[in-house]
Design a protein around this motif. Structure first.
Motif, PDB file in Angstrom:
ATOM      1  N   UNK A 217      33.933  46.051  55.307  1.00  0.00           N
ATOM      2  CA  UNK A 217      35.263  46.618  55.361  1.00  0.00           C
ATOM      3  C   UNK A 217      36.183  45.767  56.207  1.00  0.00           C
ATOM      4  N   UNK A 218      37.408  46.248  56.373  1.00  0.00           N
ATOM      5  CA  UNK A 218      38.441  45.486  57.064  1.00  0.00           C
ATOM      6  C   UNK A 218      39.126  46.347  58.117  1.00  0.00           C
ATOM      7  N   UNK A 219      39.164  45.838  59.342  1.00  0.00           N
ATOM      8  CA  UNK A 219      39.937  46.519  60.377  1.00  0.00           C
ATOM      9  C   UNK A 219      41.423  46.267  60.179  1.00  0.00           C
ATOM     10  N   UNK A 220      41.767  45.101  59.643  1.00  0.00           N
ATOM     11  CA  UNK A 220      43.169  44.750  59.432  1.00  0.00           C
ATOM     12  C   UNK A 220      43.800  45.616  58.349  1.00  0.00           C
TER      13      UNK A 220
ATOM     14  N   UNK B 129      26.926  41.442  35.305  1.00  0.00           N
ATOM     15  CA  UNK B 129      27.203  42.719  34.671  1.00  0.00           C
ATOM     16  C   UNK B 129      28.177  43.592  35.423  1.00  0.00           C
ATOM     17  N   UNK B 130      28.727  43.087  36.536  1.00  0.00           N
ATOM     18  CA  UNK B 130      29.638  43.879  37.349  1.00  0.00           C
ATOM     19  C   UNK B 130      30.965  43.175  37.555  1.00  0.00           C
ATOM     20  N   UNK B 131      32.025  43.977  37.710  1.00  0.00           N
ATOM     21  CA  UNK B 131      33.338  43.453  38.034  1.00  0.00           C
ATOM     22  C   UNK B 131      33.293  42.826  39.427  1.00  0.00           C
ATOM     23  N   UNK B 132      34.256  41.956  39.744  1.00  0.00           N
ATOM     24  CA  UNK B 132      34.264  41.304  41.064  1.00  0.00           C
ATOM     25  C   UNK B 132      34.300  42.325  42.205  1.00  0.00           C
ATOM     26  N   UNK B 133      33.513  42.068  43.234  1.00  0.00           N
ATOM     27  CA  UNK B 133      33.512  42.900  44.441  1.00  0.00           C
ATOM     28  C   UNK B 133      33.493  41.960  45.641  1.00  0.00           C
ATOM     29  N   UNK B 134      34.648  41.681  46.174  1.00  0.00           N
ATOM     30  CA  UNK B 134      34.755  40.714  47.274  1.00  0.00           C
ATOM     31  C   UNK B 134      34.151  41.233  48.570  1.00  0.00           C
ATOM     32  N   UNK B 135      33.756  42.486  48.598  1.00  0.00           N
ATOM     33  CA  UNK B 135      33.187  43.113  49.778  1.00  0.00           C
ATOM     34  C   UNK B 135      31.658  43.212  49.729  1.00  0.00           C
ATOM     35  N   UNK B 136      31.061  42.963  48.574  1.00  0.00           N
ATOM     36  CA  UNK B 136      29.621  43.194  48.382  1.00  0.00           C
ATOM     37  C   UNK B 136      28.839  41.896  48.560  1.00  0.00           C
TER      38      UNK B 136
ATOM     39  N   UNK C 227      42.151  39.971  49.675  1.00  0.00           N
ATOM     40  CA  UNK C 227      43.322  39.407  50.347  1.00  0.00           C
ATOM     41  C   UNK C 227      43.281  39.594  51.853  1.00  0.00           C
ATOM     42  N   UNK C 228      42.266  40.258  52.349  1.00  0.00           N
ATOM     43  CA  UNK C 228      42.187  40.534  53.783  1.00  0.00           C
ATOM     44  C   UNK C 228      41.643  39.330  54.549  1.00  0.00           C
ATOM     45  N   UNK C 229      41.969  39.229  55.842  1.00  0.00           N
ATOM     46  CA  UNK C 229      41.392  38.139  56.648  1.00  0.00           C
ATOM     47  C   UNK C 229      39.874  38.226  56.728  1.00  0.00           C
ATOM     48  N   UNK C 230      39.339  39.443  56.661  1.00  0.00           N
ATOM     49  CA  UNK C 230      37.886  39.608  56.706  1.00  0.00           C
ATOM     50  C   UNK C 230      37.225  38.993  55.476  1.00  0.00           C
TER      51      UNK C 230
ATOM     52  N   UNK D 278      39.151  49.055  51.662  1.00  0.00           N
ATOM     53  CA  UNK D 278      37.702  49.180  51.537  1.00  0.00           C
ATOM     54  C   UNK D 278      37.329  49.469  50.088  1.00  0.00           C
ATOM     55  N   UNK D 279      36.386  48.697  49.546  1.00  0.00           N
ATOM     56  CA  UNK D 279      35.902  48.769  48.165  1.00  0.00           C
ATOM     57  C   UNK D 279      37.046  48.830  47.150  1.00  0.00           C
ATOM     58  N   UNK D 280      38.121  48.100  47.430  1.00  0.00           N
ATOM     59  CA  UNK D 280      39.260  47.999  46.531  1.00  0.00           C
ATOM     60  C   UNK D 280      39.534  46.521  46.239  1.00  0.00           C
ATOM     61  N   UNK D 281      40.224  46.263  45.125  1.00  0.00           N
ATOM     62  CA  UNK D 281      40.512  44.885  44.748  1.00  0.00           C
ATOM     63  C   UNK D 281      41.284  44.139  45.836  1.00  0.00           C
ATOM     64  N   UNK D 282      42.119  44.853  46.583  1.00  0.00           N
ATOM     65  CA  UNK D 282      42.926  44.178  47.607  1.00  0.00           C
ATOM     66  C   UNK D 282      42.095  43.660  48.774  1.00  0.00           C
ATOM     67  N   UNK D 283      40.803  44.015  48.815  1.00  0.00           N
ATOM     68  CA  UNK D 283      39.973  43.504  49.919  1.00  0.00           C
ATOM     69  C   UNK D 283      39.930  41.981  49.931  1.00  0.00           C
TER      70      UNK D 283
END
Length: 258
Positions: A174-177, A218-225, A189-192, A182-187
């Motif tokens: 996740x992102x403190x900024x 088989x999965x969509x992009x997940x920049x947090x996983x 773009x975060x500094x984390x 969290x678990x969204x496409x905009x992740x």
């Protein structure tokens, strides 16, 4: 005296192994298989044209062990829509808590070091998910299907028994900024997310799902996983120029469930 396992380096950068080097490597790996047959972490099986495949001698030479791609407790297990966890109710024998999330014991030291390094760099990484039990997966999947419909939900949410999170080797950051990402496409773009893209590999973590490899995973992009596989395997994946466990080990994947 040169190593009996060494390859000859060709002018174009490729490696060529003599017959004696290939034989030496096979004997070494055969010894590893025999020595590790009773270990808690399953030792890899040789590629035999069907079912579970593992890297061959040239791919894993230089690594400290050869691990299974199908045993649930293996750090190199491949879990996707074609390959569920077996047994279905598997839980890691050793779980540790890092932050406020549980992960497999083998992941703990590297995850702790990664979070400390991010903090030292002024990056506010958080953890949103670690180990998930079969029952918890069922709840998450049912909620996603109810919210988005089955087809859309299964691009991002694994069916119970088909999730890497059940191995304890996968984490969602996740992102403190920007906690709302969290678990969204905009992740992405975060500094984390930018810090992870640059440094996670230093701690043995692989960005598992990207736009470029979604047809394979088989999965969509997940920049947090991220999935812990260890630095040795990541080095060999980089040498091969592949970004998925499926491609490296020759294991089937894709968007359709088996």
């Amino acid at each position: 005296m040169p190593s009996p396992f060494a390859a000859e380096r060709l002018p174009d950068g490729r490696r060529r192994y003599s017959r004696s080097a290939v034989v030496a490597r096979r004997r070494l790996l055969a010894g590893i298989v025999v020595a590790g047959a009773g270990a808690a972490v399953g030792v890899g099986r040789w590629r035999d044209g069907g079912g579970s495949a593992v890297a061959d001698a040239e791919e894993v030479a230089g690594t400290s062990a050869l691990h299974s791609t199908s045993e649930a407790a293996s750090p190199w297990v491949v879990v996707n829509k074609q390959h569920p966890i077996d047994p279905a109710d598997y839980a890691p024998a050793s779980l540790v808590t890092v932050g406020d999330k549980q992960v497999a014991g083998v992941v703990g030291p590297d995850l702790t070091a990664l979070l400390a390094a991010a903090t030292a760099d002024g990056v506010g990484l958080t953890l949103t998910s670690g180990y998930r039990s079969l029952d918890y997966q069922r709840t998450v999947h049912e909620q996603a299907v109810a919210r988005d419909g089955r087809a859309a939900a299964e691009r991002v949410s694994a069916r119970p028994g088909y999730s890497e999170h059940q191995t304890g080797l996968a984490v969602d950051f996740g992102s403190s900024a920007r906690p709302e990402c969290a678990v969204q496409d905009c992740y992405r773009l975060t500094p984390e997310a930018r810090w992870l893209a640059a440094h996670a590999g230093d701690f043995g973590f692989l960005l598992r799902y990207t736009e470029q490899n979604s047809a394979v995973t088989g999965y969509a992009p997940e920049s947090w996983h991220y999935r812990w596989v260890g630095r040795e395997l990541l080095e060999r994946m980089a040498e091969r120029g592949v970004t998925t466990l499926e491609e490296f080990f020759g294991v089937s994947g894709g968007a359709e469930y088996a």
